[in-house]
Design an enzyme around this catalytic site. Structure first.
Site, PDB file in Angstrom:
ATOM      1  N   ASN A  99      46.918 -57.370  39.481  1.00  0.00           N
ATOM      2  CA  ASN A  99      46.808 -58.807  39.716  1.00  0.00           C
ATOM      3  C   ASN A  99      45.945 -59.473  38.649  1.00  0.00           C
ATOM      4  O   ASN A  99      45.269 -58.817  37.860  1.00  0.00           O
ATOM      5  CB  ASN A  99      46.243 -59.063  41.117  1.00  0.00           C
ATOM      6  CG  ASN A  99      46.843 -60.294  41.765  1.00  0.00           C
ATOM      7  OD1 ASN A  99      47.301 -61.203  41.089  1.00  0.00           O
ATOM      8  ND2 ASN A  99      46.833 -60.332  43.086  1.00  0.00           N
ATOM      9  N   HIS A 129      29.542 -49.234  27.974  1.00  0.00           N
ATOM     10  CA  HIS A 129      29.592 -50.162  26.842  1.00  0.00           C
ATOM     11  C   HIS A 129      28.277 -50.278  26.070  1.00  0.00           C
ATOM     12  O   HIS A 129      28.289 -50.355  24.843  1.00  0.00           O
ATOM     13  CB  HIS A 129      30.033 -51.561  27.288  1.00  0.00           C
ATOM     14  CG  HIS A 129      31.445 -51.627  27.761  1.00  0.00           C
ATOM     15  ND1 HIS A 129      32.517 -51.552  26.904  1.00  0.00           N
ATOM     16  CD2 HIS A 129      31.963 -51.743  29.012  1.00  0.00           C
ATOM     17  CE1 HIS A 129      33.644 -51.620  27.587  1.00  0.00           C
ATOM     18  NE2 HIS A 129      33.339 -51.738  28.876  1.00  0.00           N
ATOM     19  N   ALA A 171      37.259 -55.381  49.027  1.00  0.00           N
ATOM     20  CA  ALA A 171      36.963 -56.423  48.037  1.00  0.00           C
ATOM     21  C   ALA A 171      35.468 -56.496  47.750  1.00  0.00           C
ATOM     22  O   ALA A 171      34.632 -56.364  48.646  1.00  0.00           O
ATOM     23  CB  ALA A 171      37.461 -57.773  48.548  1.00  0.00           C
ATOM     24  N   THR A 176      30.466 -46.361  42.387  1.00  0.00           N
ATOM     25  CA  THR A 176      29.726 -45.531  41.441  1.00  0.00           C
ATOM     26  C   THR A 176      29.859 -44.047  41.725  1.00  0.00           C
ATOM     27  O   THR A 176      29.376 -43.226  40.940  1.00  0.00           O
ATOM     28  CB  THR A 176      28.237 -45.907  41.461  1.00  0.00           C
ATOM     29  OG1 THR A 176      27.733 -45.728  42.792  1.00  0.00           O
ATOM     30  CG2 THR A 176      28.038 -47.363  41.045  1.00  0.00           C
ATOM     31  N   ARG A 191      30.244 -47.322  50.129  1.00  0.00           N
ATOM     32  CA  ARG A 191      30.023 -46.220  51.058  1.00  0.00           C
ATOM     33  C   ARG A 191      31.265 -46.060  51.937  1.00  0.00           C
ATOM     34  O   ARG A 191      31.974 -47.042  52.183  1.00  0.00           O
ATOM     35  CB  ARG A 191      28.806 -46.509  51.949  1.00  0.00           C
ATOM     36  CG  ARG A 191      27.475 -46.552  51.206  1.00  0.00           C
ATOM     37  CD  ARG A 191      27.022 -45.153  50.818  1.00  0.00           C
ATOM     38  NE  ARG A 191      25.682 -45.169  50.251  1.00  0.00           N
ATOM     39  CZ  ARG A 191      25.394 -45.300  48.964  1.00  0.00           C
ATOM     40  NH1 ARG A 191      26.418 -45.441  48.096  1.00  0.00           N
ATOM     41  NH2 ARG A 191      24.163 -45.291  48.532  1.00  0.00           N
ATOM     42  N   ARG A 194      35.560 -45.740  57.005  1.00  0.00           N
ATOM     43  CA  ARG A 194      36.286 -44.939  57.997  1.00  0.00           C
ATOM     44  C   ARG A 194      37.416 -44.186  57.308  1.00  0.00           C
ATOM     45  O   ARG A 194      37.811 -44.500  56.185  1.00  0.00           O
ATOM     46  CB  ARG A 194      36.832 -45.806  59.120  1.00  0.00           C
ATOM     47  CG  ARG A 194      37.971 -46.752  58.753  1.00  0.00           C
ATOM     48  CD  ARG A 194      38.418 -47.519  59.981  1.00  0.00           C
ATOM     49  NE  ARG A 194      39.484 -48.470  59.714  1.00  0.00           N
ATOM     50  CZ  ARG A 194      40.782 -48.182  59.827  1.00  0.00           C
ATOM     51  NH1 ARG A 194      41.174 -46.961  60.161  1.00  0.00           N
ATOM     52  NH2 ARG A 194      41.693 -49.119  59.587  1.00  0.00           N
TER      53      ARG A 194
END
Length: 205
Positions: A99, A129, A171, A176, A191, A194
């Site tokens: 998207n 970077h 969203a 990480t 985290r 479920r």
């Protein structure tokens, strides 16, 4: 020009679909998806088809790119950035949707499996970077996104992350660490929320 088409100017040597010669300077209206597919094939990025709505993606060249069949890009509110720099390798499976406003540019290696859905403004990074401190190294590490993964709007996937098949990233997540298959994750940093039910062969549409 319409939003779904691209206007190309051809010389007299070109012929239209009816076989008639095109007068010099005439304009031929060609759907954007056809133009994008032809461009990706010319660059040897894919042998398949691609579809496009909105703005053309910003294509980054220099490294290796392999794209499966039926890549779908939506650039209705912002351009998608896609490709690889020199030394990088980007691999995208079949039926992947990206998207608007998303960034998928490989500096080392990014692999995205079949049937993945990448939401608006998503960034998938295999490099940090820049160094954080004078003696710190720039982190560069492979990223692997499994099959049938849905990455929600505004999420960032960091270097070294592996996302398992059928996982969903909510969203706004900052990813990480690795994501297990069939797992919904979210948050900053993300985290597990479920476990998700899945069936063999099922894919998101």
């Amino acid at each position: 020009m319409t939003s779904g088409n691209h206007i190309l100017e051809f010389d007299r040597s070109m012929k239209g679909a009816d076989g008639r010669e095109c007068e010099k300077g005439c304009l031929i209206n060609i759907p954007k998806s056809i133009v994008l597919s032809a461009q990706l094939r010319a660059m040897r990025w894919t042998r398949g088809l691609a579809s496009l709505s909105g703005a053309y993606p910003l294509i980054v060249r220099g490294g290796s790119v392999s794209i499966g069949d039926r890549l779908s890009i939506r650039g209705t509110q912002g351009r998608v950035e896609i490709g690889s720099v020199e030394g990088g390798e980007l691999t995208i499976g079949d039926r992947v949707f990206i998207n608007w406003g998303s960034t998928v540019v490989a500096h080392l290696a990014i692999a995205i499996g079949d049937d993945c859905r990448i939401g608006e403004l998503v960034a998938i990074f295999d490099t940090s970077h820049h160094a954080l401190e004078p003696e710190a190294a720039v982190k560069t590490s492979r990223v692997s996104i499994g099959r049938n993964v849905w990455i929600g709007r505004g999420s960032i996937v960091f270097p070294g992350v592996e996302v398992g098949d059928n996982a969903v990233i909510a969203a706004g997540s900052i990813v990480t660490s690795n994501v297990e298959p069939n797992t919904l994750v979210g948050g900053t940093p993300s985290r597990p929320i479920r476990t998700l039910r899945s069936e063999p062969g099922w894919r998101r549409t």
